[in-house]
Each structure stands twice: as C-alpha cells, then as structure tokens.
Design a protein around this motif. Structure first.
Motif: not given
Ligand SMILES: Cc1ncc(COP(=O)(O)O)c(C=O)c1O
Length: 382
Positions: A195-199
């Motif tokens: 998963l990419i957690v894009a801040d």
C-alpha cells in the motif's frame, strides 16, 4: 507514577520536542523551527465557521464526516485532478496526524513493516510504532538531490513490508518528486503488493511543476491511501481537520477506530473546511505566493553563507541545508546558533538517519524577521 506507564511507552517518542527553558531566556529569539503557518486563517473561513456554529453546527456529526464537506472534497478532487471519488471512499478526521495513525492502526499487525523515506516527518515513526509496526528507513541523500533510488527501496523490502509512506512535496527536504519517482514507487508497490500512504498535505506549495496525486497513476487508486489536511494548504493548523481517501473496506475499519478515539472530527472545523475548499483558488493565490517568496529569498541568503550548502527547493515552506562544512554535528550546530545568534532551527537528526548534518529552517516568519535571522547567521564563523 512511572510504574503505571505502559512498558511500550517508556522509551516512546521524542519527536520535535524542544527544551523551552533554554529558549525562553532569549528575548530577541527568532524561531525558525515552527511547522505552523504564521498567517491567520482567511477571514471568510472564520466567518463561515462562526455563522455555521451559530446556526447549530455544534453537535456530534456524521461518523464519516459532514456530508456537505465530503461532497465538496469529491467535487474539488474531480475539478483539480480529473478523477472521480465516491463519497464512501472518504473519511473526515481531526488532522492528518490522526489520519496517519488511523491508517497505521487499520493496516498493521504487530511486527509489520512500513517504509519511510529518510529524512522524514518524525511523527511517522511514532504513528507506525503506536500501531505495533516497525518503521524502516529508506535513505535519501542531499548529495543525490534526495532522489529515491530503486536499489535502496528494493533492499528495504521484506516479507513483512506492508506499506510505504510517501510525502510529496516533502517535509523537511523541500523536495517535490516527479513522474519518474512516482512511477518507480507505483511499480514497486504493485510488484510487492504494498500500500502507498500518500501524505499530500503540502500540495499548494509546489514550486517547479503542478502536483500529481499518487492515486491518479494508472492502477494506483486501489492501493493508495491519500492523506489530506486543511492545516497547511489552507493555513488552518489549529482547526484540526483532514481527510483520508481509501478503499471502502479500509475506510470502514478506520471509521470504527476513529469513532472509538474521537467519534467525529470537530463539526465547526468541518464547516470551515467547506468554505476553504470553496475559496481554494483565491486562498492559494493570496497566501501561498508569500511563502514561495520567503522560501526563495531564504534559499538565496543561505547560498551566500559559506558554511551552508543547499539543494534547490521544489516545495513546502521548509529548507534543509547541510551544515557539514562546520564540522559540527547538527545538535551542536543548533545549540551554537541559538547561543550566538539567538536563532532557533530544528536539528536535522530528528528527521531520521540521513537528517544528521542538516538543519531544518521553516520560513514561517515574515520577511523582515527572516532577513534579520540571516543577517545574524551571516556574521557567524564556524
Ligand atoms: C509531512 C507532514 N505530515 C503531516 C503533518 C501533520 O499535519 P496535521 O496533523 O496538522 O494535518 C505535518 C505537520 O507538520 C507534516 O509536516
């Protein structure tokens, strides 16, 4: 009392904590350590919140968030990035700090690993560890323009890796990653089922090219969790309101956790956020230019000071110069700068292993104060 503190929190945290005692003694202090916008929230937003509070928005709200705000978020996303988002993919929460915590609590089993690109926003480590995960640093270096390198990314991935946190543009390095890096991350995430957690909370502060959200890359919507916040983009840090975009199953899980923690985000802040989205073009034009001018002014001043080295800033309102030429470590440099010039900057080591040898300068004071701070720094010899 200490014996009552849970074992796992006895060595927890540190983050950006400052020794306020040492700082308060300088009455002419210039504080360049603050990651908060110094400009007060736009009056239209404050007035909308006041009006709506008086009209009765003073209660608990919908557990997913104010339906009008969710609607406004979906509309703005479509207008800005040409991607439609279902309302069921949105959760409103109290800030992206809480948002990141909800993501980590929602996805991590004990011992699961999360990649962060170092130097990184220090709270990531705490948010990951709070959820029982392990924070794994993937180094980037000023000497390489803070580029994210495939070989280092691949080397950090193990069977326990579940996600990577990608902050673009980046606190503290002022990097803004473009299409090549985003493609690399997307391909890696697909290859290893991550998963990419894009801040994406500084997206208004892009200086070189327009912002592209991670979830708009082909095939990435279902494996991206997007964190947004009104704190920086709308100069609303104290209102504590942000949004998460994710697949419905994860939204449902996070909504239950959010419910247990705060039940709902502050109602009045959500009304303010609706107004912020409504006026977003104007707010960007009016305030963000000011920060951009400060950043480029500060960069120019830094470049003329021999003991600093600086990469070109591409985004955010921070600068992250190297102080290696001083031969001091970052903590010592910060202490000497405070003592000799009464200027407070943040120790780069707080941002992870590759932060050592740097300091973070936040352009969150007006131009006059910035000028005064650099005048003082210019006079120093190390
Ligand atoms: C990269 C990054 N993410 C998240 C946050 C937290 O922002 P907030 O909790 O105000 O939304 C900050 C604050 O400085 C930040 O720099």
């Amino acid at each position: 009392m200490e014996r009552f503190i849970a074992e796992r929190f006895r060595s927890f945290g540190g983050g950006l904590a400052l020794d306020t005692g040492a700082i308060l003694k300088y009455t002419d202090l210039i504080d360049l350590s603050i990651g908060d916008t110094d400009i007060v929230t736009d009056e239209r937003i404050i007035n909308a919140a006041f009006r709506d509070a008086k009209a009765g928005h003073t209660h608990y709200g919908d557990p997913h968030g104010d339906p009008e705000l969710i609607d406004a978020v979906c509309r703005a996303w479509n207008e800005d990035f040409g991607q439609s988002i279902d309302p069921e993919r949105i959760l409103v929460t109290a800030s992206s700090c809480l948002g990141m915590s909800l993501v980590m609590l929602g996805i991590l089993d004990p011992g699961d690993e999360v990649l962060v690109f170092s130097p990184y926003f220090p709270m990531y480590r705490e948010q990951i560890e709070l959820a029982g995960g392990v924070c794994v640093e993937v180094p980037t270096y000023a000497s390489e323009g803070f580029a994210i390198k495939k070989e280092r990314l691949d080397a950090a991935i193990t069977p326990r890796t579940k996600a990577m946190v990608f902050n673009n543009p980046t606190n503290p390095t002022a990097m803004a990653y473009g299409a090549d890096t985003m493609r690399l991350l997307a391909e890696t995430a697909k290859e290893h089922d991550l998963l990419i957690v894009a801040d994406e909370i500084y997206t208004s502060y892009m200086f070189s090219e327009p912002f592209t959200p991670m979830r708009t890359l082909p095939g990435m919507a279902e494996r991206t969790v997007t964190l947004n916040s009104f704190s920086k983009n709308y100069l609303m840090t104290g209102w504590r309101v942000g949004t998460i975009i994710a697949e419905p199953a994860l939204i449902k899980t996070m909504q239950r956790i959010n419910g247990a923690l705060i039940y709902t985000a502050p109602s009045v802040s959500q009304r303010a956020a609706i107004q912020a989205l409504h006026d977003r073009e104007d707010i960007r034009a009016r305030y963000i230019r000011e920060y951009r001018e400060r950043v480029f002014y500060a960069a120019e001043r830094i470049r003329s000071i021999p003991y600093f080295e600086l990469n070109e800033p591409h985004g955010t309102f921070y600068l992250f110069p190297s102080i290696r030429k001083t031969k001091l470590d970052s903590a010592r440099f910060c202490a000497e700068l405070l003592e000799k010039a009464h200027v407070l900057v943040t120790n780069g080591a707080a941002f992870g292993k590759t932060g050592e040898g740097h300091v973070r300068i936040a352009c969150t004071v007006g131009r006059d104060k910035l000028c005064e701070a650099f005048d003082r720094m210019e006079k120093l010899k190390f």
